[in-house]
Design an enzyme around this catalytic site. Structure first.
Site, PDB file in Angstrom:
ATOM      1  N   ARG A 180      59.220  43.722  21.773  1.00 47.98           N
ATOM      2  CA  ARG A 180      59.845  42.762  22.675  1.00 47.98           C
ATOM      3  C   ARG A 180      59.963  41.433  21.934  1.00 47.98           C
ATOM      4  NH1 ARG A 180      60.434  44.614  27.713  1.00 47.98           N
ATOM      5  NH2 ARG A 180      59.023  46.208  28.518  1.00 47.98           N
ATOM      6  N   ILE A 188      59.328  37.745  20.757  1.00 43.65           N
ATOM      7  CA  ILE A 188      58.220  36.782  20.704  1.00 43.65           C
ATOM      8  C   ILE A 188      58.808  35.374  20.724  1.00 43.65           C
ATOM      9  CG2 ILE A 188      56.282  35.909  19.342  1.00 43.65           C
ATOM     10  CD1 ILE A 188      55.802  38.728  18.359  1.00 43.65           C
ATOM     11  N   THR A 189      59.691  35.099  19.776  1.00 48.71           N
ATOM     12  CA  THR A 189      60.303  33.761  19.761  1.00 48.71           C
ATOM     13  C   THR A 189      61.820  33.841  19.883  1.00 48.71           C
ATOM     14  OG1 THR A 189      60.407  33.835  17.358  1.00 48.71           O
ATOM     15  CG2 THR A 189      58.471  32.794  18.304  1.00 48.71           C
ATOM     16  N   ASP A 226      51.011  35.556   9.305  1.00 46.02           N
ATOM     17  CA  ASP A 226      51.583  36.866   9.015  1.00 46.02           C
ATOM     18  C   ASP A 226      51.420  37.153   7.542  1.00 46.02           C
ATOM     19  OD1 ASP A 226      53.268  34.851   8.374  1.00 46.02           O
ATOM     20  OD2 ASP A 226      55.062  35.708   9.258  1.00 46.02           O
TER      21      ASP A 226
END
Lengths: 511, 511
Positions: free
Chosen positions: A205, A207-208, A266
């Site tokens: 989905r 996120i940003t 990340d």
């Protein structure tokens, strides 16, 4: 041979989401422990025991009591309904070995395969506290993983969730590392499946962004498929496009990603392991990785992209997958749509042959690379083959099969049936000129303020592209919304931010 | 200018110990946020607002509800008793700036004074989540603090708790970094106070030892003094010996130490800042730091001790304190006692002139260094002066004043009045020989298994020292306990572990 302390349970009617027990400071002292140390709690009636981390309190439980959350009482059997009456035996236990391995990584020492395996296994079953797991994630970020460690991490993440076995192969998959919009996946997957291959695609989905593939696909079909659904539907129609979060593909990975989020971490090794583990766990054998390069996407430079691409290939090979990583242009938006319904509608338009643009082209390139990788055609012919499948209508037919399979026959399969927002406002220009810059991140922000991705119909539809010419009063983009308040906010911000910059056609006149 | 979401509060009758609110996944999506993002919750009736971190659930609250813990409802006013009925306004807020500074440190960039200040301030008031605070602690461990950063950290920790102002000076203090046993502090403080100086000494409880100074002092007097008590008693009798944990001297520091504990982290810069901040916050001007060196203590090598000593001096100077750091011998135990009551009794015996050993000597050396540092005598004469004060009985008289002031007149002031354990078991040798090695850590472990420090009278009393000669059947040490079960365990382990190693006097006979 150890001191055992007896305590009366006090049930706290909450799930802590982790294995934690509350002791009064007095009892913690009796046991000689501090907050965040570990105890084993044993139900003497059933013999069942559970290890938890301790937190201490002076108010929430009394001396002689132990506060246990639902997660813990459920593990102790027979304590679910009347645990306020029960006595448990408590003894101190050492930290799991994996905490020592985490410390080792913090000290800059390379971890062995078995050590990474132990850490991942303990994270998956909540044996590590949030502090310990965060220390691990921080250590991987700061010390890095070398290739061998990345391979170990990938294997550990897969091992932890199990590998799916499909009836016959080959199984193809793709992943894009941080693009902006467009949903190429929803074009690529039906093309490759129409060519006769399995593509059990799990997506995330947003996120940003204004929509993730799972958000857009959800406009057309259910994306809450179980592992069994993924297997069944892929074997039936050749592909799924579903939400990875609904399936426990790599449970430890989801917990690591949750920790990475607030700090926007990340680490490269972790990203590679995370992506490839999820591919391996659906049984993928041939995987194409899309690495968009551009100032507004995750990977800013070609050099960094090339480095990452090489690692994807090597690590993929080590875990039994043939991987090809391709660098793509991540500077311009992929098509005009931002938001779940708008992006889903546009994907169907492309599959229906009603639209053709950079998104369609990129999709054919990616699908072509996958077909070359699996040996369906020779290198260089993939794009042509993919485009043929798209233009012939076979990809659309396959997409309809996928949607129907995922919806039990009730999905939306035509672009004209995708619902449109009732509230739409156009943002226009007050001067003539040529489009110089489109600030994609700002457009995404407008789409999000307008309600995307939670409000499925909300988003932005772009009417211009770089270098196109506009006249005063011409429409630059539309804002779609379901909620009047959100639309008002989005319009206000859109009118006051430099979202799209013009260059006047005639900058200066010499007379 | 932002979307505001209205939710019905559901009170969770617990203190979370941090500012966190629970949203149903549906509402989190509506707000466009993920777990660990932040919201502002506003009570529209009172206008009061609080910022919390979000966690999401599918079970603990329903869509449209927000679960708030006591910590949060208390901040919202009027929500304490009937909050299940109230509506709050919720909007998304960005992360505190300090999260960006933490990320910067993780990336290896040196932090500016204001950045460290912001991080410390946010940790102190729980504005940072446990994950964010752990990332900071991990970053300081892995990247290190240079001298300037250590100075900034020290100032930030002090600024955060405030500096105590005593009526007149000078204020002296001392700190020992990781010794084993003995409680030299309880001898040093009365000597220096008897010489006419203020010594507002805060000490810690045991973490891994058989007793901390606070645990031993608690046998004689109350150690739960408030800031006001410390100020009043120090101005009255010249000194206190109390538990630092009872006073909020440097609130952020306590939270950082809690995070360091499960991973056994003690980054040098953080240790120096933590120690000096606590000294500065009681207004200390002259500070002696004791750095024991030995294989079983925190600092293993002389080189590492020297390095640390230099940093203590430089950082101390930068925050306005005259610091002297001394390396001491941390190889042998300081005196024969292990455990709160045994150590307290032995300290009184030394003050009473009934015992003299390496603990007494070390105490006079440390006290002498403090007296030299403040200029009471010239360099080299401190030890003699300190010993005179001890031998004269003035230190004992001062200790009695301190104990009475901290106990409201009810404390134990004579060694013969210190209670003794009812359960004592002697551990004897089965051969003749000379003591080669005393495994101090193992003895401490036995004392802890016997119940120390929670059971005040429990512990170990050593009858031998290195190189002393023993005969078969001779007593090596006694185990004291309050609880039969714990004594049994301690004796069992004592009899099976190599706690004290002998060298046979005659190793081989040549005939």
């Amino acid at each position: 041979m150890q001191y055992v302390h007896k305590l009366k349970t006090k049930c706290l009617d909450l799930e802590a989401g982790k294995l934690v027990a509350l002791l009064h400071e007095h009892d913690a002292k009796q046991l000689g422990i501090l907050p965040l140390d570990r105890i084993e709690i044993r139900n003497p009636l059933t013999g069942k025991a559970v290890v938890t981390v301790v937190d201490t309190t002076q108010t929430m439980v009394r001396a002689g009591e132990i506060g246990i959350f639902r997660d813990v009482s459920a593990s102790l059997d027979g304590f679910k309904d009347h645990c306020d009456l029960d006595i448990v035996e408590v003894r101190v236990v050492p930290q799991p070995q994996s905490v020592g391995f985490i410390k080792k990584k913090m000290d800059g020492v390379k971890l062995a395969d078995a050590e990474i395996k132990a850490i991942v296994a303990d994270i998956a079953v909540n044996k590590l506290s949030e502090i310990e797991a965060t220390a691990f994630v921080s250590a991987v970020y700061m010390r890095g993983f070398d290739l061998e460690e990345t391979v170990s991490m990938t294997k550990a993440l897969v091992g932890n969730g199990g590998r799916m076995q499909l009836k016959h192969g080959p199984v193809l998959d793709k992943h894009s590392v941080g693009g902006l919009n467009g949903r190429a996946t929803m074009i690529i997957v039906p093309i490759v499946a129409a060519a006769g291959y399995y593509v059990p695609k799990t997506s995330s989905r947003s996120i940003t962004s204004a929509a993730g593939t799972a958000d857009a696909m959800e406009v057309l079909a259910s994306v809450n498929l179980s592992k069994a659904d993924i297997k069944r539907i892929t074997e039936e129609v050749g592909a799924v496009i579903t939400w990875g979060g609904a399936v426990d593909l790599a449970p430890a990975d989801d917990k690591i990603i949750k920790i990475e989020h607030p700090l926007s971490l990340d680490p490269e090794g972790q990203v590679i392991a995370s992506v490839l583990a999820k591919k391996a766990s659906v049984g993928a054998e041939y995987v194409v990785i899309d690495l968009p390069i551009g100032p507004e996407v995750k990977i800013k430079s070609k050099e960094r992209g090339e480095e990452m691409a090489k690692k994807f290939v090597v690590v993929g090979k080590a875990v039994g997958m043939k991987v090809e990583a391709v660098l793509t242009d991540g500077r311009a938006p992929s098509g005009p749509a931002f938001g779940p319904a708008l992006e889903a509608r546009h994907v169907l338009e492309i599959l229906e042959g009603k639209a053709w643009n950079n998104l369609a082209e990129k999709s054919c390139e990616m699908a072509g690379t996958m077909l070359e990788l699996v040996g369906k055609c020779k290198d260089g012919d993939g794009y042509k083959l993919a485009k043929e499948i798209l233009v012939s209508g076979k990809a659309l037919a396959k997409m309809k099969e996928i949607i129907r399979a995922q919806s039990g026959g009730t999905g939306i399969t035509a672009s004209k049936d995708v619902p449109a927002a009732k509230l739409v406002e156009r943002i226009c220009t007050d001067q003539d000129g040529e489009i110089a810059t489109i600030n994609v991140r700002s457009l995404i922000n407008i789409a999000r303020i307008a309600g995307a991705p939670a409000d499925k119909l909300a988003g932005v539809w772009l009417h211009v592209s770089a270098e196109s010419k506009v006249k005063k009063g011409g429409c630059l983009f539309e804002i779609h919304a379901e909620n009047k308040e959100k639309l008002g906010l989005a319009v206000k911000i859109a009118k006051t931010s430099p979202l799209i910059e013009l260059e006047r056609s005639i900058i200066e006149k010499f007379e």
